[in-house]
Design a protein around this motif. Structure first.
Motif, mmCIF file in Angstrom:
data_model
loop_
_atom_site.group_PDB
_atom_site.id
_atom_site.type_symbol
_atom_site.label_atom_id
_atom_site.label_comp_id
_atom_site.label_asym_id
_atom_site.label_seq_id
_atom_site.Cartn_x
_atom_site.Cartn_y
_atom_site.Cartn_z
ATOM 1 N N LEU A 74 44.282 49.183 36.584
ATOM 2 C CA LEU A 74 43.908 50.640 35.708
ATOM 3 C C LEU A 74 45.071 51.650 35.789
ATOM 4 N N ARG A 75 45.405 52.175 37.244
ATOM 5 C CA ARG A 75 46.386 53.069 37.523
ATOM 6 C C ARG A 75 47.653 52.387 37.156
ATOM 7 N N SER A 76 48.147 51.183 37.426
ATOM 8 C CA SER A 76 49.180 50.777 36.942
ATOM 9 C C SER A 76 49.719 50.546 35.487
ATOM 10 N N PHE A 77 48.526 50.059 34.751
ATOM 11 C CA PHE A 77 48.714 50.065 33.486
ATOM 12 C C PHE A 77 48.839 51.277 32.624
ATOM 13 N N THR A 78 48.131 52.355 32.967
ATOM 14 C CA THR A 78 48.222 53.723 32.512
ATOM 15 C C THR A 78 49.634 54.334 32.654
ATOM 16 N N THR A 79 49.930 53.972 34.005
ATOM 17 C CA THR A 79 51.374 54.820 34.347
ATOM 18 C C THR A 79 52.536 53.758 33.764
ATOM 19 N N ALA A 80 52.540 52.469 33.516
ATOM 20 C CA ALA A 80 53.573 51.749 33.272
ATOM 21 C C ALA A 80 53.589 51.790 31.617
ATOM 22 N N LEU A 81 52.443 51.844 30.982
ATOM 23 C CA LEU A 81 52.359 51.668 29.676
ATOM 24 C C LEU A 81 51.773 52.616 28.789
ATOM 25 N N PRO A 82 52.335 54.114 29.007
ATOM 26 C CA PRO A 82 51.538 54.953 28.297
ATOM 27 C C PRO A 82 51.422 54.925 26.793
ATOM 28 N N THR A 83 52.244 54.193 26.301
ATOM 29 C CA THR A 83 52.220 54.116 24.700
ATOM 30 C C THR A 83 51.324 52.984 24.199
ATOM 31 N N VAL A 84 50.819 51.992 25.264
ATOM 32 C CA VAL A 84 49.946 50.946 24.820
ATOM 33 C C VAL A 84 48.485 51.311 24.962
ATOM 34 N N GLN A 85 47.861 51.203 24.008
ATOM 35 C CA GLN A 85 46.379 51.714 23.937
ATOM 36 C C GLN A 85 45.646 50.590 24.823
ATOM 37 N N LEU A 86 44.657 51.359 25.915
ATOM 38 C CA LEU A 86 43.819 50.588 26.463
ATOM 39 C C LEU A 86 42.804 50.388 25.845
ATOM 40 N N LEU A 87 42.284 49.153 25.458
ATOM 41 C CA LEU A 87 41.175 48.881 24.653
ATOM 42 C C LEU A 87 39.749 48.916 25.519
ATOM 43 N N HIS A 88 39.828 48.743 26.705
ATOM 44 C CA HIS A 88 38.461 48.778 27.427
ATOM 45 C C HIS A 88 38.588 49.862 28.430
ATOM 46 N N ASP A 89 37.417 50.340 28.783
ATOM 47 C CA ASP A 89 37.056 51.426 29.505
ATOM 48 C C ASP A 89 37.108 51.062 30.826
ATOM 49 N N ASP A 90 37.154 52.022 31.820
ATOM 50 C CA ASP A 90 37.187 51.692 33.382
ATOM 51 C C ASP A 90 35.954 50.738 33.710
ATOM 52 N N VAL A 91 34.688 50.987 33.281
ATOM 53 C CA VAL A 91 33.610 50.272 33.481
ATOM 54 C C VAL A 91 33.913 48.591 33.181
ATOM 55 N N GLU A 92 34.469 48.445 31.969
ATOM 56 C CA GLU A 92 34.836 47.178 31.468
ATOM 57 C C GLU A 92 35.643 46.533 32.009
ATOM 58 N N VAL A 93 36.841 47.090 32.563
ATOM 59 C CA VAL A 93 37.936 46.493 33.213
ATOM 60 C C VAL A 93 37.227 46.040 34.796
ATOM 61 N N ARG A 94 36.666 47.037 35.258
ATOM 62 C CA ARG A 94 35.784 46.631 36.603
ATOM 63 C C ARG A 94 34.913 45.393 36.443
ATOM 64 N N GLU A 95 34.339 45.371 35.366
ATOM 65 C CA GLU A 95 33.386 44.201 35.092
ATOM 66 C C GLU A 95 34.126 43.118 35.129
ATOM 67 N N TRP A 96 35.330 42.951 34.234
ATOM 68 C CA TRP A 96 36.081 41.830 34.125
ATOM 69 C C TRP A 96 36.601 40.993 35.201
ATOM 70 N N PHE A 97 36.970 42.129 36.054
ATOM 71 C CA PHE A 97 37.679 41.745 37.516
ATOM 72 C C PHE A 97 36.766 41.221 38.369
ATOM 73 N N THR A 98 35.249 41.789 38.249
ATOM 74 C CA THR A 98 34.249 41.410 39.204
ATOM 75 C C THR A 98 33.596 40.057 38.612
ATOM 76 N N ARG A 99 33.466 39.817 37.499
ATOM 77 C CA ARG A 99 32.529 38.504 36.859
ATOM 78 C C ARG A 99 33.817 37.237 36.295
ATOM 79 N N VAL A 100 35.052 37.682 36.009
ATOM 80 C CA VAL A 100 35.984 36.686 35.474
ATOM 81 C C VAL A 100 37.231 36.467 36.416
ATOM 82 N N VAL A 101 37.846 37.617 36.775
ATOM 83 C CA VAL A 101 39.416 37.329 37.189
ATOM 84 C C VAL A 101 38.983 36.819 38.653
#
Length: 153
Positions: free
Chosen positions: A24-51
């Motif tokens: 999340l920190r890297s994405f928002t810093t490196a890609l400020p013009t790209v819309q992040l489609l998932h909130d922090d909770v969803e990203v954490r869930e994706w890493f925990t359950r899938v990645v």
């Protein structure tokens, strides 16, 4: 943070949330013009359950936290992200060398066209751009580039 030792090791389930936070920190810093489609909770869930459970995952860690991550598929470099404060210290190079050792038959990846630093990093590591798209195949609808390294079939 100055001279802390960084160790690269296989990621475990307990690393998933910290990996997501680095992402999340890297994405928002490196890609400020790209819309992040998932909130922090969803990203954490994706890493925990899938990645972490479904992919070969590695972390670069200090004594106290995760500062980088590498996620590999069968022949795909799925994720390579560094905490923005830890860029420029050779950790990305170490993770890339690990990826190549783990997948000596070749790797492929996608990156957004607007991510100039990532494009330069991959090209410096021998990746060749082979396809440019208008973003119609990614959920962000952001123009991207397909890179390959080695004899990927």
């Amino acid at each position: 943070m100055g001279s802390e030792q960084v160790v690269i090791r296989r990621a475990g389930d307990s690393d998933a949330v910290e990996m997501a936070d680095v992402w999340l920190r890297s994405f928002t810093t490196a890609l400020p013009t790209v819309q992040l489609l998932h909130d922090d909770v969803e990203v954490r869930e994706w890493f925990t359950r899938v990645v972490v459970p479904a992919h070969e995952s590695w972390v670069a860690v200090t004594d106290v936290r995760v500062v980088g991550l590498l996620v590999l598929g069968r022949s795909e470099l799925e994720q390579l992200y560094l905490d923005p404060q830890w860029r420029g210290r050779g950790i990305g190079d170490q993770l890339m060398h690990l990826a190549k050792r783990q997948r000596p038959d070749g790797l492929r990846l996608w990156t957004f066209q607007v991510n100039g630093p990532a494009r330069r990093f991959y090209e410096r590591h021998g990746f060749v751009a082979v396809e440019w798209t208008d973003g119609h195949r990614n959920e962000e609808n952001e123009p991207d580039i397909r890179y390959i390294w080695g004899p990927v079939k």
